[in-house]
Write a protein that holds these residues in place. Structure first.
Motif, PDB file in Angstrom:
ATOM      1  N   TRP A   1      62.640  45.673  52.279  1.00 55.93           N
ATOM      2  CA  TRP A   1      62.719  44.770  53.435  1.00 55.93           C
ATOM      3  C   TRP A   1      61.950  45.314  54.638  1.00 55.93           C
ATOM      4  CZ3 TRP A   1      65.017  46.671  57.924  1.00 55.93           C
ATOM      5  CH2 TRP A   1      65.735  47.867  57.773  1.00 55.93           C
ATOM      6  N   ASN A   2      61.927  46.645  54.806  1.00 59.17           N
ATOM      7  CA  ASN A   2      61.315  47.228  55.995  1.00 59.17           C
ATOM      8  C   ASN A   2      59.886  47.700  55.748  1.00 59.17           C
ATOM      9  OD1 ASN A   2      62.111  49.291  54.297  1.00 59.17           O
ATOM     10  ND2 ASN A   2      63.020  50.568  55.885  1.00 59.17           N
ATOM     11  N   ASP A   3      59.288  47.238  54.659  1.00 57.57           N
ATOM     12  CA  ASP A   3      57.892  47.540  54.363  1.00 57.57           C
ATOM     13  C   ASP A   3      57.007  46.574  55.168  1.00 57.57           C
ATOM     14  OD1 ASP A   3      56.208  48.831  51.696  1.00 57.57           O
ATOM     15  OD2 ASP A   3      55.280  47.161  52.762  1.00 57.57           O
ATOM     16  N   THR A   4      56.005  47.120  55.870  1.00 55.17           N
ATOM     17  CA  THR A   4      55.208  46.282  56.768  1.00 55.17           C
ATOM     18  C   THR A   4      53.733  46.219  56.374  1.00 55.17           C
ATOM     19  OG1 THR A   4      54.877  48.148  58.290  1.00 55.17           O
ATOM     20  CG2 THR A   4      56.749  46.689  58.725  1.00 55.17           C
ATOM     21  N   ARG A   5      53.425  46.478  55.108  1.00 51.56           N
ATOM     22  CA  ARG A   5      52.016  46.485  54.689  1.00 51.56           C
ATOM     23  C   ARG A   5      51.404  45.086  54.589  1.00 51.56           C
ATOM     24  NH1 ARG A   5      52.889  48.474  48.489  1.00 51.56           N
ATOM     25  NH2 ARG A   5      54.685  49.469  49.470  1.00 51.56           N
ATOM     26  N   THR A   6      52.223  44.042  54.668  1.00 45.67           N
ATOM     27  CA  THR A   6      51.774  42.702  54.280  1.00 45.67           C
ATOM     28  C   THR A   6      51.301  41.839  55.450  1.00 45.67           C
ATOM     29  OG1 THR A   6      54.047  41.854  54.401  1.00 45.67           O
ATOM     30  CG2 THR A   6      53.309  42.694  52.267  1.00 45.67           C
ATOM     31  N   THR A   7      50.866  42.450  56.527  1.00 44.93           N
ATOM     32  CA  THR A   7      50.344  41.658  57.652  1.00 44.93           C
ATOM     33  C   THR A   7      49.192  40.732  57.234  1.00 44.93           C
ATOM     34  OG1 THR A   7      51.045  43.330  59.250  1.00 44.93           O
ATOM     35  CG2 THR A   7      49.344  41.778  59.966  1.00 44.93           C
ATOM     36  N   PRO A   8      48.223  41.190  56.423  1.00 44.92           N
ATOM     37  CA  PRO A   8      47.153  40.261  55.999  1.00 44.92           C
ATOM     38  C   PRO A   8      47.683  39.058  55.219  1.00 44.92           C
ATOM     39  CG  PRO A   8      46.509  42.532  55.576  1.00 44.92           C
ATOM     40  CD  PRO A   8      47.950  42.564  55.944  1.00 44.92           C
ATOM     41  N   GLN A   9      48.708  39.282  54.410  1.00 40.05           N
ATOM     42  CA  GLN A   9      49.290  38.180  53.640  1.00 40.05           C
ATOM     43  C   GLN A   9      50.016  37.205  54.578  1.00 40.05           C
ATOM     44  OE1 GLN A   9      49.482  41.520  52.547  1.00 40.05           O
ATOM     45  NE2 GLN A   9      47.739  41.012  51.215  1.00 40.05           N
ATOM     46  N   CYS A  10      50.648  37.734  55.623  1.00 36.45           N
ATOM     47  CA  CYS A  10      51.271  36.860  56.627  1.00 36.45           C
ATOM     48  C   CYS A  10      50.224  35.967  57.276  1.00 36.45           C
ATOM     49  CB  CYS A  10      51.982  37.689  57.687  1.00 36.45           C
ATOM     50  SG  CYS A  10      53.512  38.464  57.141  1.00 36.45           S
ATOM     51  N   GLU A  11      49.074  36.537  57.598  1.00 32.51           N
ATOM     52  CA  GLU A  11      48.019  35.755  58.231  1.00 32.51           C
ATOM     53  C   GLU A  11      47.511  34.661  57.297  1.00 32.51           C
ATOM     54  OE1 GLU A  11      47.321  35.994  61.437  1.00 32.51           O
ATOM     55  OE2 GLU A  11      48.931  37.505  61.436  1.00 32.51           O
ATOM     56  N   THR A  12      47.430  34.969  56.009  1.00 29.39           N
ATOM     57  CA  THR A  12      47.029  33.960  55.015  1.00 29.39           C
ATOM     58  C   THR A  12      48.015  32.798  54.990  1.00 29.39           C
ATOM     59  OG1 THR A  12      45.934  35.608  53.623  1.00 29.39           O
ATOM     60  CG2 THR A  12      46.594  33.550  52.562  1.00 29.39           C
ATOM     61  N   ILE A  13      49.310  33.126  54.999  1.00 32.24           N
ATOM     62  CA  ILE A  13      50.344  32.090  54.961  1.00 32.24           C
ATOM     63  C   ILE A  13      50.311  31.254  56.231  1.00 32.24           C
ATOM     64  CG2 ILE A  13      52.839  31.676  54.870  1.00 32.24           C
ATOM     65  CD1 ILE A  13      53.035  34.322  53.233  1.00 32.24           C
TER      66      ILE A  13
END
Length: 498
Positions: free
Chosen positions: A102-114
């Protein structure tokens, strides 16, 4: 015949907690087993699902040999667990990789895609790094060969239950935290998944109190349990924490301060799809109830960090005693608790914490006071918003680290301008899991009836209006910290990459 009991098993981030509760609500035994955390790169946070299983089995053995458990008959088991985490299984049911937490923050690029496709909110929830959909996309994009082997995804506690039963399920409260389940229709939005290339790897979804299989025969024999012991679906840790605190009716509220902090309010299903402001909308472990939730990522974590660095040889009690002596505002000091980014209301993985207003006259007690107040202000941010959209919150149950100190409980009452209730016995999400097993077994006609028997309060802390007005003045300054430091802390993060 011995006492009949149920087991609640809570899969946390730092440990697994097992709780044995009798039919009348008496806590018979507690056992905790530690867990390892793997953080190979900045922003990464993973655990080994097989270590979860090993810790659960060891915990069961250690719990059941406790003297007070002699003669106790275990009639049912249920689970709670950390939310959002991704466990990917292959077609044989084995994990393909470590779980992404839950506290992993590597997915910022995937958030931007969404966000580019769907906007700032999806299915009533903000698009933030913690949610499971972002992790699925990360694996798909960064580990394509592994992704091809994925047959099912599970949430963390669902994998533990699968180890115990051999049956694959999830339930609504955890599924609602994936960004793939519609909290109103209570169905997977597979069309949304298809938009992002997610194949049909969804587990079946059942109610939290539904039976999800029976105890593994070999392990049951080893433990001296009946192999036909029913295992119930359970719920997400925040849902079970609320249930285990009696927070199950519309406008019931809980403030929970663990590693992260949560301000959670119940409402009936059928409300608006989303509330904005980075507020989460999810299904409760109680049928026909949703909850709204604001999250502070570094709540208790901020206090633990501060103690480790500034009070290494003192107790938490000593630190909080000095914080109390410092007085409101810590002689002009504000702390923004953004040590690992922030969820509500900012939804910013790049923001970092800060102390503002330091002078040569500040003591370490002032800093301790600022940390406690900053954590509480962050949760107050969510409460203010929820009151602004019509949630009439005047009473809040407090749990976790913030409930272990009467000083902090009174501080919460004064900041929130609400009555704060202290539990007689606080067992957290494991108690909620045990209650789901008790209800699933038919011991009680409703979860409300179970709560009346299991949940009791000791003290109530009433707000002081004069102190509340003083805190409001400091809060207005605290509220400016995010915008004032956002650019600077992001630039500092970029420098660390050089």
């Amino acid at each position: 015949m011995g006492k009949e009991a149920v087991l609640g098993i809570d899969l946390g981030t730092s440990a697994i907690k097992l709780l044995a509760v009798a039919k009348d609500g008496e806590v018979l035994g507690v056992q905790t087993e530690p867990l390892s955390l793997y953080q190979e790169y900045p922003g990464y946070s993973e655990q080994n699902p097989d270590e979860w299983n090993a810790a659960m089995q060891q915990g069961l053995k250690n719990l059941l040999i406790q003297p007070q458990m002699e003669g106790v008959e275990i009639k049912g088991v249920s689970f709670s667990g950390q939310m959002h985490g991704l466990v990917l299984l292959d077609e044989t049911g084995r994990p393909l990789r470590n779980a992404i937490l839950w506290n992993d923050t590597r997915t910022t690029p995937q958030c931007e895609t969404i966000k580019a496709k769907k906007g700032e909110q999806v299915l009533g929830n903000p698009v933030v790094e913690g949610f499971t959909l972002t992790k699925l996309l990360w694996v798909k994009e960064n580990e394509p060969e592994l992704w091809k082997k994925a047959a099912t995804f599970l949430l963390p506690k669902d994998y533990l239950r699968y180890c115990l039963t051999g049956e694959i399920y999830t339930e609504y409260s955890d599924a609602a935290a994936t960004m793939l389940l519609n909290p109103q229709t209570k169905a997977w939005d597979k069309m949304l998944g298809e938009e992002f290339g997610i194949p049909d790897i969804y587990p079946d979804v059942i109610q939290s109190h539904d039976e999800a299989g029976t105890f593994n025969a070999a392990l049951a024999a080893e433990l001296g349990l009946d192999a036909n012991t029913p295992v119930f679906a359970g719920g997400a840790d925040n849902a079970c924490g609320a249930l285990g605190s009696g927070v199950i009716r519309p406008n019931d509220a809980i403030c929970s301060i663990g590693t992260s902090g949560v301000l959670l309010i119940c409402e009936s299903i059928g409300g608006a799809e989303g509330y904005g402001h980075k507020i989460h909308l999810m299904n409760h472990a109680v049928a026909d109830v949703n909850y709204l939730m604001g999250v502070t990522l570094s709540a208790g974590y901020s206090l633990s960090w501060f103690k480790r660095e500034f009070y290494p040889d003192d107790s938490f009690e000593k630190m909080l005693e000095e914080a109390q002596e410092a007085g409101i505002g810590g002689h002009g000091l504000i702390f923004a608790p953004y040590l690992a980014g922030e969820r509500t209301p900012h939804g910013d993985a790049s923001i970092r914490g800060s102390f503002i207003g330091i002078s040569g006259s500040n003591t370490r007690g002032d800093f301790a006071r600022a940390v406690v107040e900053g954590i509480t202000y962050s949760l107050y941010d969510s409460l203010i918003y929820l009151r602004g959209v019509g949630k009439n919150v005047t009473k809040i149950v407090s749990t976790g680290g913030g409930a272990k100190s009467n000083f902090w409980l009174q501080l919460q009452a004064d900041v929130f301008n609400a009555e704060i209730y202290k539990l007689k016995h606080e067992e957290g999400p494991s108690m909620g899991a045990a209650m789901l097993a008790a209800y699933g077994l038919g011991w009680y006609p409703s979860l409300s009836a179970c709560a009346e028997q299991f949940i009791h309060f000791t003290e109530t802390f009433k707000p002081d209006l004069k102190r509340h007005k003083t805190y409001e003045r400091y809060f207005r300054i605290y509220h400016q910290a995010y915008k004032a430091t956002r650019r600077m802390t992001k630039d500092l993060l970029e420098l660390q990459k050089d």
